[in-house]
Design a protein around this motif. Structure first.
Motif, short mmCIF file in Angstrom:
data_model
loop_
_atom_site.label_atom_id
_atom_site.label_comp_id
_atom_site.label_asym_id
_atom_site.label_seq_id
_atom_site.Cartn_x
_atom_site.Cartn_y
_atom_site.Cartn_z
N GLU A 1 -10.28 0.18 -11.84
CA GLU A 1 -9.10 -0.10 -12.65
C GLU A 1 -9.44 -1.03 -13.82
O GLU A 1 -8.93 -0.85 -14.93
CB GLU A 1 -8.01 -0.72 -11.78
CG GLU A 1 -7.40 0.23 -10.76
CD GLU A 1 -8.19 0.32 -9.46
OE1 GLU A 1 -7.73 1.02 -8.55
OE2 GLU A 1 -9.28 -0.32 -9.37
N ASP B 1 -0.05 -0.89 -7.42
CA ASP B 1 0.72 0.34 -7.53
C ASP B 1 0.09 1.48 -6.75
O ASP B 1 0.77 2.31 -6.15
CB ASP B 1 0.87 0.74 -9.00
CG ASP B 1 1.72 -0.24 -9.78
OD1 ASP B 1 2.46 -1.04 -9.15
OD2 ASP B 1 1.66 -0.22 -11.02
N ARG B 2 -1.25 1.49 -6.74
CA ARG B 2 -1.99 2.54 -6.04
C ARG B 2 -1.78 2.44 -4.53
O ARG B 2 -1.66 3.43 -3.84
CB ARG B 2 -3.47 2.41 -6.36
CG ARG B 2 -4.38 3.44 -5.67
CD ARG B 2 -5.83 3.05 -5.88
NE ARG B 2 -6.12 1.75 -5.24
CZ ARG B 2 -7.20 1.03 -5.49
NH1 ARG B 2 -8.09 1.43 -6.38
NH2 ARG B 2 -7.39 -0.12 -4.87
N ALA C 1 -9.07 -0.23 -17.82
CA ALA C 1 -8.31 -1.09 -18.73
C ALA C 1 -9.18 -1.56 -19.89
O ALA C 1 -8.72 -1.63 -21.04
CB ALA C 1 -7.75 -2.29 -17.96
N THR D 1 -2.55 -5.08 -11.17
CA THR D 1 -1.26 -4.38 -11.11
C THR D 1 -1.46 -2.92 -10.73
O THR D 1 -0.73 -2.37 -9.89
CB THR D 1 -0.55 -4.48 -12.47
OG1 THR D 1 -0.31 -5.86 -12.77
CG2 THR D 1 0.77 -3.73 -12.45
N ALA D 2 -2.46 -2.26 -11.35
CA ALA D 2 -2.73 -0.86 -11.05
C ALA D 2 -3.14 -0.67 -9.59
O ALA D 2 -2.75 0.30 -8.95
CB ALA D 2 -3.81 -0.33 -11.98
N SER E 1 -4.31 -6.34 -15.57
CA SER E 1 -3.86 -4.95 -15.55
C SER E 1 -4.42 -4.21 -14.36
O SER E 1 -3.72 -3.41 -13.72
CB SER E 1 -4.28 -4.26 -16.85
OG SER E 1 -3.97 -2.89 -16.83
#
Length: 425
Positions: free
Chosen positions: A370, A423-424, A374, A419-420, A416
């Motif tokens: 991730e 979410d994953r 980014a 956060t990703a 970032s």
């Protein structure tokens, strides 16, 4: 950075030429799916920067995985290649060329401090994998049936052809192609006691990377290489060092094993080279140090169509000349130390490893993919070499100012990424 549409990409867009998406679709229809979809379609490079087919610019901090030592389109490399291809592009190995001979002589000067021992010789190939295949043949020729065992380390990466793959530890690379050439045993990384226990008169060779790149930029612990040299000498085995990624000035010295805390003055029997040697032009080398290793292969026992061709040899000579003339080894050492220190201060980076401009930044969690995505969106190319680790192997011409733009962008990329990752999950 990546939002600026500049260079050839802008001109292509203005002419209605295909962008990243269209080229990627064509790639899927024409190229074997051995790498997955390309992250971008690159159309041009200059210095440490590349541009994609949509005109976006990126700071290339991976350098073709430690290949583009002089960056992209370096004038000296361009001139050397253009002059050579206009003079003599290829000959068979029934013949030689001044470029081939001069390169072999130069490699013998730089692979060992003060020059290689008398009787040393070079075999020129086309890649690191080919160089390691050649080194494995040297080991087999040396050992014969009485010495069937070859020792390598957990975490090792030596290539993907069958012989080199047999030396590569990662199960995901090996298992689809088993059975592989036999006799290779993997020992725990950096464990001297395990090496001592495994050594015997039936060992043909020990293969080591002074710094394991694919395993997350792990240097052999101090004293390990010296002990390996003593053990291989005592048992009549070859000591073979894979400097494909770590050689050619990347670690601040010509070879990583020249660093005192890694090599401690060790002279191996064989060194393999590639990647940065040609600055982007495919070339590899097997350097056999001393008469015993250098005379193992005779006429007809090894060969290559393209190895040592004048074009690649001229490119390598140009790379070596620029590294010497511009003192890029010292630059790599100084900039690398500064960059590692600055990365260590970034929140979310828990450890930094490496030498010179071969660097790994270990992250607080398994968010390297991730983070790399980014960073790519922000205009920086890095490699998530492990789930929690980013690898950097930028051109040796990188400046402190350019490196600083990456350090400044990293905190936002890590935020970032976190956060990703949430979410994953």
């Amino acid at each position: 950075m990546s939002g600026n549409v500049t260079g050839d990409g802008a001109r292509m867009a203005a002419r209605g030429a295909a962008g990243n998406a269209a080229w990627t679709e064509r790639y899927r229809g024409a190229v074997m799916n051995t790498f997955g979809d390309p992250q971008r379609v690159l159309v041009r490079g200059e210095g440490p920067y590349v541009w994609d087919a949509d005109g976006r610019r990126y700071l290339d901090l991976l350098g073709g995985i430690a290949v583009n030592a002089l960056g992209h389109a370096h004038p000296a490399l361009v001139a050397a290649v253009a002059d050579q291809v206009a003079t003599l592009g290829h000959v068979s190995n029934f013949f030689t060329t001044p470029a081939q001979v001069t390169l072999a002589e130069k490699l013998l000067e730089i692979v060992s401090p003060g020059g290689a021992p008398a009787g040393s010789r070079v075999f020129l190939a086309n890649s690191g994998t080919e160089a390691n295949e050649g080194a494995l043949k040297l080991a087999r020729r040396h050992g014969g049936p009485a010495r069937p065992r070859v020792l390598a380390l957990e975490g090792a990466f030596h290539g993907r052809t069958m012989g080199a793959l047999a030396l590569t530890h990662k199960a995901a690379y090996r298992e689809p192609f088993e059975p592989l050439p036999g006799g290779v045993e993997f020992l725990p990384f950096g464990d001297v006691a395990a090496l001592e226990a495994a050594m015997g008169d039936d060992v043909a060779a020990v293969f080591l990377e002074p710094i394991q790149g694919e395993a997350g930029v792990r240097a052999l612990p101090e004293g390990y290489l010296a002990r390996a040299r003593a053990l291989t000498t005592a048992h009549g085995a070859l000591l073979i060092l894979d400097e494909v990624q770590s050689g050619m000035g990347r670690t601040g010295t010509w070879m990583a094993h020249h660093l005192g805390h890694i090599g401690g003055g060790v002279v191996p029997d064989v060194v393999t080279l590639a990647k940065g040697l040609g600055g982007g032009v495919p070339i590899g080398a097997v350097v056999a140090l001393g008469t015993d290793a250098a005379t193992l292969l005779g006429p007809g026992q090894h060969g290559t169509t393209f190895g040592g061709n004048p074009l690649a040899s001229a490119a390598a000579l140009a790379v070596i000349d620029v590294i010497e003339r511009e003192d890029l080894r010292a630059h790599a050492a100084d900039l690398g130390a500064d960059l590692r220190a600055r990365l260590s201060a970034v929140d979310g980076v828990t450890a930094v490893r490496g030498e010179g401009l071969l660097i790994a930044a270990q992250l607080a969690g398994p968010v390297a993919k991730e983070a790399a995505a980014a960073l790519l969106a922000a205009g920086f190319i890095v490699n998530p070499v492990r789930e929690d680790t980013l690898r950097l192997a930028p051109p040796l011409i990188l400046t402190a100012e350019q490196a600083g733009t990456f350090v400044a962008a990293l905190p936002a990329a890590l935020a970032s990424a976190a956060t990703a990752a949430r979410d994953r999950s």
